[in-house]
Motif scaffolding. Structure first.
Motif, PDB file in Angstrom:
ATOM      1  N   GLY A  74      12.473 -31.808  28.120  1.00  0.00           N
ATOM      2  CA  GLY A  74      11.675 -30.591  28.255  1.00  0.00           C
ATOM      3  C   GLY A  74      11.816 -29.606  27.109  1.00  0.00           C
ATOM      4  N   ILE A  75      11.490 -28.356  27.405  1.00  0.00           N
ATOM      5  CA  ILE A  75      11.273 -27.326  26.395  1.00  0.00           C
ATOM      6  C   ILE A  75      12.562 -26.896  25.681  1.00  0.00           C
ATOM      7  CG2 ILE A  75      10.603 -24.890  26.105  1.00  0.00           C
ATOM      8  CD1 ILE A  75       8.544 -25.357  28.362  1.00  0.00           C
ATOM      9  N   VAL A  76      12.504 -26.944  24.350  1.00  0.00           N
ATOM     10  CA  VAL A  76      13.571 -26.396  23.511  1.00  0.00           C
ATOM     11  C   VAL A  76      12.919 -25.535  22.431  1.00  0.00           C
ATOM     12  CG1 VAL A  76      15.521 -26.870  21.990  1.00  0.00           C
ATOM     13  CG2 VAL A  76      15.037 -28.421  23.861  1.00  0.00           C
ATOM     14  N   VAL A  77      13.455 -24.325  22.245  1.00  0.00           N
ATOM     15  CA  VAL A  77      12.908 -23.369  21.276  1.00  0.00           C
ATOM     16  C   VAL A  77      13.827 -23.276  20.055  1.00  0.00           C
ATOM     17  CG1 VAL A  77      12.200 -20.961  20.915  1.00  0.00           C
ATOM     18  CG2 VAL A  77      11.917 -22.015  23.174  1.00  0.00           C
ATOM     19  N   PHE A  78      13.228 -23.324  18.872  1.00  0.00           N
ATOM     20  CA  PHE A  78      13.955 -23.096  17.625  1.00  0.00           C
ATOM     21  C   PHE A  78      13.288 -21.949  16.871  1.00  0.00           C
ATOM     22  CE2 PHE A  78      14.520 -27.645  18.481  1.00  0.00           C
ATOM     23  CZ  PHE A  78      15.897 -27.788  18.353  1.00  0.00           C
ATOM     24  N   ALA A  79      14.113 -21.173  16.156  1.00  0.00           N
ATOM     25  CA  ALA A  79      13.585 -20.089  15.314  1.00  0.00           C
ATOM     26  C   ALA A  79      13.369 -20.618  13.894  1.00  0.00           C
ATOM     27  CB  ALA A  79      14.566 -18.927  15.287  1.00  0.00           C
ATOM     28  N   LYS A  98      11.843 -16.573  30.805  1.00  0.00           N
ATOM     29  CA  LYS A  98      11.845 -17.128  32.172  1.00  0.00           C
ATOM     30  C   LYS A  98      11.665 -18.648  32.106  1.00  0.00           C
ATOM     31  CE  LYS A  98       9.246 -16.750  36.531  1.00  0.00           C
ATOM     32  NZ  LYS A  98      10.344 -17.234  37.362  1.00  0.00           N
ATOM     33  N   LYS A  99      12.694 -19.376  32.571  1.00  0.00           N
ATOM     34  CA  LYS A  99      12.683 -20.836  32.488  1.00  0.00           C
ATOM     35  C   LYS A  99      12.493 -21.454  33.875  1.00  0.00           C
ATOM     36  CE  LYS A  99      16.676 -20.753  30.152  1.00  0.00           C
ATOM     37  NZ  LYS A  99      17.883 -21.204  29.460  1.00  0.00           N
ATOM     38  N   THR A 100      11.561 -22.391  33.953  1.00  0.00           N
ATOM     39  CA  THR A 100      11.296 -23.111  35.198  1.00  0.00           C
ATOM     40  C   THR A 100      11.517 -24.605  34.954  1.00  0.00           C
ATOM     41  OG1 THR A 100       9.655 -21.475  35.872  1.00  0.00           O
ATOM     42  CG2 THR A 100       9.573 -23.597  36.975  1.00  0.00           C
ATOM     43  N   TYR A 101      12.276 -25.213  35.841  1.00  0.00           N
ATOM     44  CA  TYR A 101      12.593 -26.639  35.731  1.00  0.00           C
ATOM     45  C   TYR A 101      11.988 -27.417  36.896  1.00  0.00           C
ATOM     46  CZ  TYR A 101      16.264 -25.563  32.288  1.00  0.00           C
ATOM     47  OH  TYR A 101      16.951 -25.149  31.176  1.00  0.00           O
ATOM     48  N   HIS A 199      16.564 -37.094  36.060  1.00  0.00           N
ATOM     49  CA  HIS A 199      15.224 -36.564  36.344  1.00  0.00           C
ATOM     50  C   HIS A 199      15.267 -35.041  36.507  1.00  0.00           C
ATOM     51  CE1 HIS A 199      13.842 -40.680  36.567  1.00  0.00           C
ATOM     52  NE2 HIS A 199      12.600 -40.215  36.626  1.00  0.00           N
ATOM     53  N   LEU A 200      15.607 -34.398  35.382  1.00  0.00           N
ATOM     54  CA  LEU A 200      15.592 -32.938  35.287  1.00  0.00           C
ATOM     55  C   LEU A 200      14.826 -32.585  34.017  1.00  0.00           C
ATOM     56  CD1 LEU A 200      16.570 -30.115  36.259  1.00  0.00           C
ATOM     57  CD2 LEU A 200      18.629 -30.481  34.877  1.00  0.00           C
ATOM     58  N   HIS A 201      13.814 -31.727  34.167  1.00  0.00           N
ATOM     59  CA  HIS A 201      12.884 -31.456  33.069  1.00  0.00           C
ATOM     60  C   HIS A 201      12.639 -29.958  32.969  1.00  0.00           C
ATOM     61  CE1 HIS A 201       9.499 -32.354  30.380  1.00  0.00           C
ATOM     62  NE2 HIS A 201       8.730 -31.562  31.096  1.00  0.00           N
ATOM     63  N   ALA A 202      12.859 -29.420  31.755  1.00  0.00           N
ATOM     64  CA  ALA A 202      12.551 -27.999  31.501  1.00  0.00           C
ATOM     65  C   ALA A 202      11.031 -27.890  31.370  1.00  0.00           C
ATOM     66  CB  ALA A 202      13.254 -27.531  30.230  1.00  0.00           C
ATOM     67  N   ARG A 203      10.373 -27.512  32.447  1.00  0.00           N
ATOM     68  CA  ARG A 203       8.922 -27.657  32.589  1.00  0.00           C
ATOM     69  C   ARG A 203       8.118 -26.505  31.971  1.00  0.00           C
ATOM     70  NH1 ARG A 203       4.402 -30.787  33.050  1.00  0.00           N
ATOM     71  NH2 ARG A 203       3.004 -30.107  34.703  1.00  0.00           N
ATOM     72  N   LYS A 204       8.615 -25.280  32.199  1.00  0.00           N
ATOM     73  CA  LYS A 204       7.795 -24.130  31.787  1.00  0.00           C
ATOM     74  C   LYS A 204       8.677 -23.023  31.212  1.00  0.00           C
ATOM     75  CE  LYS A 204       5.520 -21.663  35.007  1.00  0.00           C
ATOM     76  NZ  LYS A 204       4.490 -21.363  36.009  1.00  0.00           N
ATOM     77  N   LEU A 215       2.612 -12.396  25.057  1.00  0.00           N
ATOM     78  CA  LEU A 215       3.243 -13.256  26.059  1.00  0.00           C
ATOM     79  C   LEU A 215       2.902 -14.713  25.782  1.00  0.00           C
ATOM     80  CD1 LEU A 215       4.959 -13.314  28.674  1.00  0.00           C
ATOM     81  CD2 LEU A 215       2.806 -13.323  29.949  1.00  0.00           C
ATOM     82  N   LEU A 216       3.930 -15.541  25.667  1.00  0.00           N
ATOM     83  CA  LEU A 216       3.736 -16.983  25.510  1.00  0.00           C
ATOM     84  C   LEU A 216       4.078 -17.669  26.819  1.00  0.00           C
ATOM     85  CD1 LEU A 216       5.498 -17.705  22.084  1.00  0.00           C
ATOM     86  CD2 LEU A 216       3.046 -17.467  22.492  1.00  0.00           C
ATOM     87  N   GLU A 217       3.235 -18.597  27.241  1.00  0.00           N
ATOM     88  CA  GLU A 217       3.549 -19.434  28.399  1.00  0.00           C
ATOM     89  C   GLU A 217       3.355 -20.874  27.966  1.00  0.00           C
ATOM     90  OE1 GLU A 217       1.947 -20.290  32.885  1.00  0.00           O
ATOM     91  OE2 GLU A 217       2.342 -18.220  32.319  1.00  0.00           O
ATOM     92  N   ILE A 218       4.440 -21.627  27.978  1.00  0.00           N
ATOM     93  CA  ILE A 218       4.425 -22.988  27.453  1.00  0.00           C
ATOM     94  C   ILE A 218       4.808 -23.956  28.567  1.00  0.00           C
ATOM     95  CG2 ILE A 218       5.514 -24.557  25.784  1.00  0.00           C
ATOM     96  CD1 ILE A 218       5.997 -21.842  24.136  1.00  0.00           C
ATOM     97  N   ILE A 219       4.029 -25.042  28.696  1.00  0.00           N
ATOM     98  CA  ILE A 219       4.321 -26.084  29.693  1.00  0.00           C
ATOM     99  C   ILE A 219       4.576 -27.394  28.961  1.00  0.00           C
ATOM    100  CG2 ILE A 219       3.372 -27.444  31.601  1.00  0.00           C
ATOM    101  CD1 ILE A 219       1.916 -24.932  32.525  1.00  0.00           C
ATOM    102  N   ALA A 220       5.643 -28.081  29.333  1.00  0.00           N
ATOM    103  CA  ALA A 220       6.004 -29.346  28.685  1.00  0.00           C
ATOM    104  C   ALA A 220       5.556 -30.517  29.553  1.00  0.00           C
ATOM    105  CB  ALA A 220       7.521 -29.412  28.479  1.00  0.00           C
TER     106      ALA A 220
END
Length: 232
Positions: A74-79, A98-101, A199-204, A215-220
């Motif tokens: 799932g989602i990983v952020v880099f600068a 705000k992280k949703t899994y 089966h764990l996924h960083a979804r949103k 505001l950014l909203e990202i879905i993986a």
């Protein structure tokens, strides 16, 4: 660049990119930062991708903002800039991101939705964290909310909102309520997944852009396997 590096870079799933940050959909098995295994970390793969894409000479700047466990996807952020990194670090530290899994678990939780509060104690020798119902020595409070969103043939799909970011928090807290994550031998599931994933996924992810203040909203997208495919 070797063929292996080319294929890794070309397989990178970029969810969002601008001048200040890049968001990747991490595959299970990838490590975010280098560790004692010596395996190439995702941070190096992203640097190679940026170097190739923009034909950059010399070193590429990339700041690691947060991590995901190796077997998790799932989602990983880099600068991409030194201006964005401290602002993103602050957002993640102060829970403004705000992280949703999504998690596929073995058993149905007793309640379809609930806020879980535990006291987490980490055992560094075992690389494992234990969720206690009350405060114990050297423990930290861990809070998440889960909601049952789908029943699969043999499993249950939970959506999880994290309030704190403790080591192995979701894995440990779900095990504490009798709902180990599929494939997670370390936290009580009875067998591993073939590819070593869980089966764990960083979804949103929802966060304010560190520079543009939008505001950014990202879905993986989910990994491609029969269980995850059944979740959609």
């Amino acid at each position: 660049m070797s063929n292996k590096e080319h294929s890794t870079v070309d397989n990178l799933q970029v969810l969002f990119e601008d001048n200040h940050l890049i968001v990747i959909n991490k595959r299970p098995g990838d490590i975010v930062q280098g560790d004692k295994t010596g395996d190439e970390p995702l941070s190096d793969t992203v640097k190679s991708y940026l170097k190739k894409k923009y034909n950059k000479p010399g070193n590429v700047y990339l700041g690691v903002v947060h991590r995901l466990d190796r077997p998790t996807s799932g989602i990983v952020v880099f600068a991409k800039t030194s201006k964005a990194l401290p602002r993103l670090n602050k957002m993640f530290a102060e829970k403004d991101a705000k992280k949703t899994y999504w998690a596929v678990v073995k058993n149905r939780p007793n309640e379809p939705e609930k806020r879980l509060v535990h006291w987490m104690k980490r055992n560094t020798k075992q690389n494992k964290s234990y969720a206690n119902n009350k405060e114990v020595n050297e423990s930290k409070q861990a809070i998440l909310s889960y909601k049952l969103i789908k029943k699969l043939d043999n499993y249950y799909l939970l959506e999880i909102d994290l309030e704190t970011g403790r080591h192995h928090q979701i894995r440990s807290q779900l095990t504490a309520i009798g709902c180990p994550i599929k494939g997670d031998l370390k936290y009580g599931f009875n067998r591993s997944n073939e590819n070593g994933s869980i089966h764990l996924h960083a979804r949103k992810l929802k966060l304010m852009h560190p520079v543009k203040k939008e505001l950014l909203e990202i879905i993986a997208p989910l990994p491609n396997d029969p269980i995850w495919n059944a979740c959609l």
